[in-house]
Design an enzyme around this catalytic site. Structure first.
Site, mmCIF file in Angstrom:
data_model
loop_
_atom_site.group_PDB
_atom_site.id
_atom_site.type_symbol
_atom_site.label_atom_id
_atom_site.label_comp_id
_atom_site.label_asym_id
_atom_site.label_seq_id
_atom_site.Cartn_x
_atom_site.Cartn_y
_atom_site.Cartn_z
ATOM 1 N N SER A 161 -3.880 96.071 50.502
ATOM 2 C CA SER A 161 -3.145 97.194 49.948
ATOM 3 C C SER A 161 -2.342 96.727 48.746
ATOM 4 O O SER A 161 -1.864 95.594 48.724
ATOM 5 C CB SER A 161 -2.211 97.704 51.052
ATOM 6 O OG SER A 161 -1.536 98.837 50.635
ATOM 7 N N GLY A 166 6.213 98.529 54.606
ATOM 8 C CA GLY A 166 7.523 98.749 55.223
ATOM 9 C C GLY A 166 8.584 99.074 54.193
ATOM 10 O O GLY A 166 9.752 98.728 54.351
ATOM 11 N N GLY A 170 4.890 104.833 52.780
ATOM 12 C CA GLY A 170 3.818 105.323 53.638
ATOM 13 C C GLY A 170 2.638 104.380 53.821
ATOM 14 O O GLY A 170 1.500 104.834 53.998
ATOM 15 N N GLU A 214 -0.421 106.833 63.277
ATOM 16 C CA GLU A 214 1.008 106.791 62.931
ATOM 17 C C GLU A 214 1.867 106.740 64.202
ATOM 18 O O GLU A 214 2.885 106.046 64.246
ATOM 19 C CB GLU A 214 1.397 108.044 62.128
ATOM 20 C CG GLU A 214 1.155 107.944 60.625
ATOM 21 C CD GLU A 214 2.285 107.206 59.908
ATOM 22 O OE1 GLU A 214 2.273 105.963 59.922
ATOM 23 O OE2 GLU A 214 3.151 107.865 59.325
ATOM 24 N N ASP A 225 3.344 111.998 56.205
ATOM 25 C CA ASP A 225 2.780 110.859 55.466
ATOM 26 C C ASP A 225 1.261 110.833 55.551
ATOM 27 O O ASP A 225 0.562 110.648 54.548
ATOM 28 C CB ASP A 225 3.336 109.533 56.023
ATOM 29 C CG ASP A 225 4.798 109.338 55.685
ATOM 30 O OD1 ASP A 225 5.424 110.280 55.174
ATOM 31 O OD2 ASP A 225 5.323 108.226 55.929
HETATM 32 N N1 LIG Z 1 -1.706 96.325 54.308
HETATM 33 C C1 LIG Z 1 -1.379 96.310 55.603
HETATM 34 N N2 LIG Z 1 -1.950 95.407 56.438
HETATM 35 C C2 LIG Z 1 -1.634 95.402 57.742
HETATM 36 N N3 LIG Z 1 -0.742 96.222 58.333
HETATM 37 C C3 LIG Z 1 -0.137 97.128 57.561
HETATM 38 C C4 LIG Z 1 -0.425 97.228 56.172
HETATM 39 N N4 LIG Z 1 0.315 98.229 55.670
HETATM 40 C C5 LIG Z 1 1.034 98.734 56.705
HETATM 41 N N5 LIG Z 1 0.788 98.080 57.837
HETATM 42 C C6 LIG Z 1 1.385 98.360 59.172
HETATM 43 O O1 LIG Z 1 2.342 99.401 58.993
HETATM 44 C C7 LIG Z 1 3.662 98.957 59.371
HETATM 45 C C8 LIG Z 1 4.689 99.478 58.372
HETATM 46 O O2 LIG Z 1 4.910 100.838 58.637
HETATM 47 P P1 LIG Z 1 6.308 101.533 58.438
HETATM 48 O O3 LIG Z 1 7.378 100.795 59.166
HETATM 49 O O4 LIG Z 1 6.099 102.951 58.790
HETATM 50 O O5 LIG Z 1 6.608 101.377 56.875
HETATM 51 P P2 LIG Z 1 5.974 102.169 55.639
HETATM 52 O O6 LIG Z 1 5.037 103.186 56.172
HETATM 53 O O7 LIG Z 1 7.151 102.772 54.959
HETATM 54 O O8 LIG Z 1 5.343 101.151 54.762
HETATM 55 C C9 LIG Z 1 3.582 97.430 59.352
HETATM 56 O O9 LIG Z 1 4.433 96.931 60.354
HETATM 57 C C10 LIG Z 1 2.134 97.144 59.699
HETATM 58 O O10 LIG Z 1 1.963 97.122 61.087
HETATM 59 C C1 LIG Z 2 11.397 109.025 58.315
HETATM 60 C C2 LIG Z 2 10.110 109.798 58.097
HETATM 61 O O1 LIG Z 2 10.457 111.130 57.696
HETATM 62 C C3 LIG Z 2 9.286 109.180 56.950
HETATM 63 C C4 LIG Z 2 8.900 107.741 57.170
HETATM 64 O O2 LIG Z 2 8.186 107.239 56.048
HETATM 65 P P1 LIG Z 2 7.906 105.684 55.885
HETATM 66 O O3 LIG Z 2 7.213 105.176 57.112
HETATM 67 O O4 LIG Z 2 9.245 104.998 55.698
HETATM 68 O O5 LIG Z 2 7.041 105.553 54.669
HETATM 69 C C5 LIG Z 2 9.347 109.845 59.407
HETATM 70 C C6 LIG Z 2 8.225 110.884 59.426
HETATM 71 O O6 LIG Z 2 8.350 111.948 58.781
HETATM 72 O O7 LIG Z 2 7.246 110.646 60.128
HETATM 73 MG MG LIG Z 3 5.369 104.558 57.774
#
Ligand SMILES: Nc1ncnc2c1ncn2[C@@H]1O[C@H](COP(=O)(O)OP(=O)(O)O)[C@@H](O)[C@H]1O
Ligand SMILES: C[C@@](O)(CCOP(=O)(O)O)CC(=O)O
Ligand SMILES: [Mg+2]
Length: 461
Positions: A161, A166, A170, A214, A225
């Site tokens: 990606s 994190g 999304g 998700e 998302d």
């Molecule tokens: N490129 C990737 N490779 C492996 N796992 C990933 C990758 N991108 C996301 N993830 C998974 O998604 C999680 C992050 O999700 P989240 O906490 O919702 O943050 P966000 O959606 O904002 O990036 C990571 O802990 C991992 O498990």
């Molecule tokens: C906090 C929230 O509104 C968005 C979370 O987005 P992200 O995983 O931080 O990209 C949760 C949701 O809507 O599922």
């Molecule tokens: Mg997320």
């Protein structure tokens, strides 16, 4: 690790599934509580999943399923025997689901027994796995595998990606969408035979499966998302909480693609402060359970901000379209900035900001470049700054200098990353055939070189 030998011929051609990240403009967190929210795809920041046949077996002649997630330094392979018990249970679950009122597995909620069985499988096959990122990604991968194509083996899934992980953009939803698409393509289920057309029926299925992905990663997602990662563009989204309302509408959420979405000047800043959506969403829920009379009105106010924001964005779009007058545009942009500030204030009141995010909020106020709110779950990650309407009569040389100083301070002093990217664009996409050189480069390169990105992105139409 099993000693691997080469065996039989491949059963499918390598392919790539890809899906974008997103920016929530208004309504994160309150979206989980059934309030409307607006988000847009960031189609230049995407996840790419290459799936190749493996032709390999372990020393006991067992077929395998391999996962390679280099962005989080996580590789693993499971033998058919490792997966058998969960696969048998999931096959029964799939067949039972078809006999219920919901008719199929993607309409069912997360099955606690299957999730628990996968937890045990992970404990057995990855006993040293204490890394939360690995655990969440493996749970999402295996759950979707079991409920979509539990009989598949001899396949390798390489996921890369250019989205920060994190960081509130999304990444979890984009990987859930890519995995759902890939497993649907590899499944023999007749319902997925039109997958290459990615018509609205197929996208609706991808959207439902990716919501389940998700749920594996952060428990109680709103669904905004994965909807944006699936359909692309900008959307006005509302999760329907009331089952009778869901039944009346025949869907679990309302979603409108926003065709009248203007190009707004903005900057995304990644503080690089790590956060977990799961933890933040659950902390907000603790506050809400303790004081529903305080937090419910806050969620509702955020819903009103979204609706007002929608109206304002639509009016800006119409004005741009008509080459409308500058005074009106400035007023609308000021209205939008006001809403951004209030939205951030309300998010702060539910304790999801972070001093590192407040630095961006304060700097944008001090230099009068625009208004900033956190975007995504907060607690670190990214902020969205909507910029003043630079170029209009009230914005001269000083405004441009302040803008330059804003960016310089973020990068040089705070050591943050900034993205100047447009919003909207293409959602999920499947590339059914690839040049051999790209398949090899995708696997061997560190990260995603521009040669790969240019090749794949040029094929996304
Ligand atoms: N490129 C990737 N490779 C492996 N796992 C990933 C990758 N991108 C996301 N993830 C998974 O998604 C999680 C992050 O999700 P989240 O906490 O919702 O943050 P966000 O959606 O904002 O990036 C990571 O802990 C991992 O498990
Ligand atoms: C906090 C929230 O509104 C968005 C979370 O987005 P992200 O995983 O931080 O990209 C949760 C949701 O809507 O599922
Ligand atoms: Mg997320």
């Amino acid at each position: 690790m099993p000693n691997i030998q080469m065996t039989q011929d491949s059963a499918f051609s390598p392919f790539v599934a890809t899906a974008p990240g997103k920016v929530i403009i208004f309504g994160e967190h309150s979206a989980v509580y059934g309030q409307p929210a607006i988000a847009a795809a960031v189609s230049t920041l995407r996840t790419y999943l290459l799936v190749v046949p493996t032709k390999r077996q372990d020393t006991h002649n067992s077929e395998i399923v391999e996962l390679s997630f280099p962005d989080i330094k996580f590789d693993h392979e499971w033998t058919k025997e490792d997966l058998q018990e969960c696969a048998n249970y999931a096959s029964k679950l799939i067949s039972n689901a078809s006999q219920t009122a919901q008719k199929s597995i993607e309409n069912m909620d997360l099955d606690d027994t299957l999730a628990k069985m996968i937890g045990e499988l992970l404990h057995k096959t990855l006993p040293d796995c204490t890394n939360q990122l690995h655990h969440a990604a493996a749970l999402c991968f295996l759950y979707l595998y079991f409920i979509i194509c539990p009989k598949l083996t001899n396949a390798k899934f390489i996921l890369k990606s250019n989205l920060p992980i994190g960081a509130g953009l999304g990444s979890s939803a984009s990987i859930s969408v890519c995995l759902s698409l890939a497993f649907m393509k590899l499944s023999n289920d007749a319902r997925f035979q039109n997958i290459h057309t990615l018509n609205s029926e197929v996208k609706d299925l991808v959207n439902k499966f990716s919501l389940i992905g998700e749920k594996c990663i952060h428990g109680t997602p709103s669904g905004i998302d994965n909807a944006v990662a699936t359909y692309g563009n900008a959307v006005l989204f509302q999760k329907l909480l009331d089952p009778s309302e869901q039944q009346r509408a025949g869907v679990t959420n309302k979603m409108e693609i926003l065709n009248e979405f203007p190009e707004i000047p903005m900057i995304l800043t990644n503080t690089k402060i790590p956060k977990s959506t799961k933890t933040l969403v659950s902390n907000v829920n603790i506050l809400f359970q303790k004081n529903p009379l305080i937090f419910d009105p806050i969620f509702q106010a955020m819903g009103h901000i979204t609706n007002k924001g929608h109206e304002t964005l639509t009016n800006i779009y119409k004005l741009n379209d008509e080459n409308g007058n500058v005074k009106k545009k400035t007023k609308l942009m000021n209205d939008l900035l006001e809403l951004v500030k209030v939205n951030h204030g309300l998010l702060t009141s539910m304790n999801v900001s972070h001093p590192g995010l407040e630095k961006i909020v304060n700097l944008s106020t001090e230099l009068q470049v625009g208004a900033t709110k956190l975007t995504g779950a907060g607690g670190g990650g990214c902020a969205l700054t909507i910029l003043n309407d630079v170029g209009n009569e009230t914005n001269g040389k000083e405004a441009l200098e302040n803008m330059a100083l804003f960016e310089k301070t973020l990068i040089d002093d705070y050591k943050y990353d900034i993205y100047r990217t447009g919003l909207g664009g293409k959602g999920a996409y499947l590339l059914p055939s690839l040049d051999q050189s790209i398949i090899e480069e995708f696997q061997s390169a560190d990260g995603l070189p521009s040669s790969i990105l240019n090749y794949i992105n040029s094929k996304i139409v």
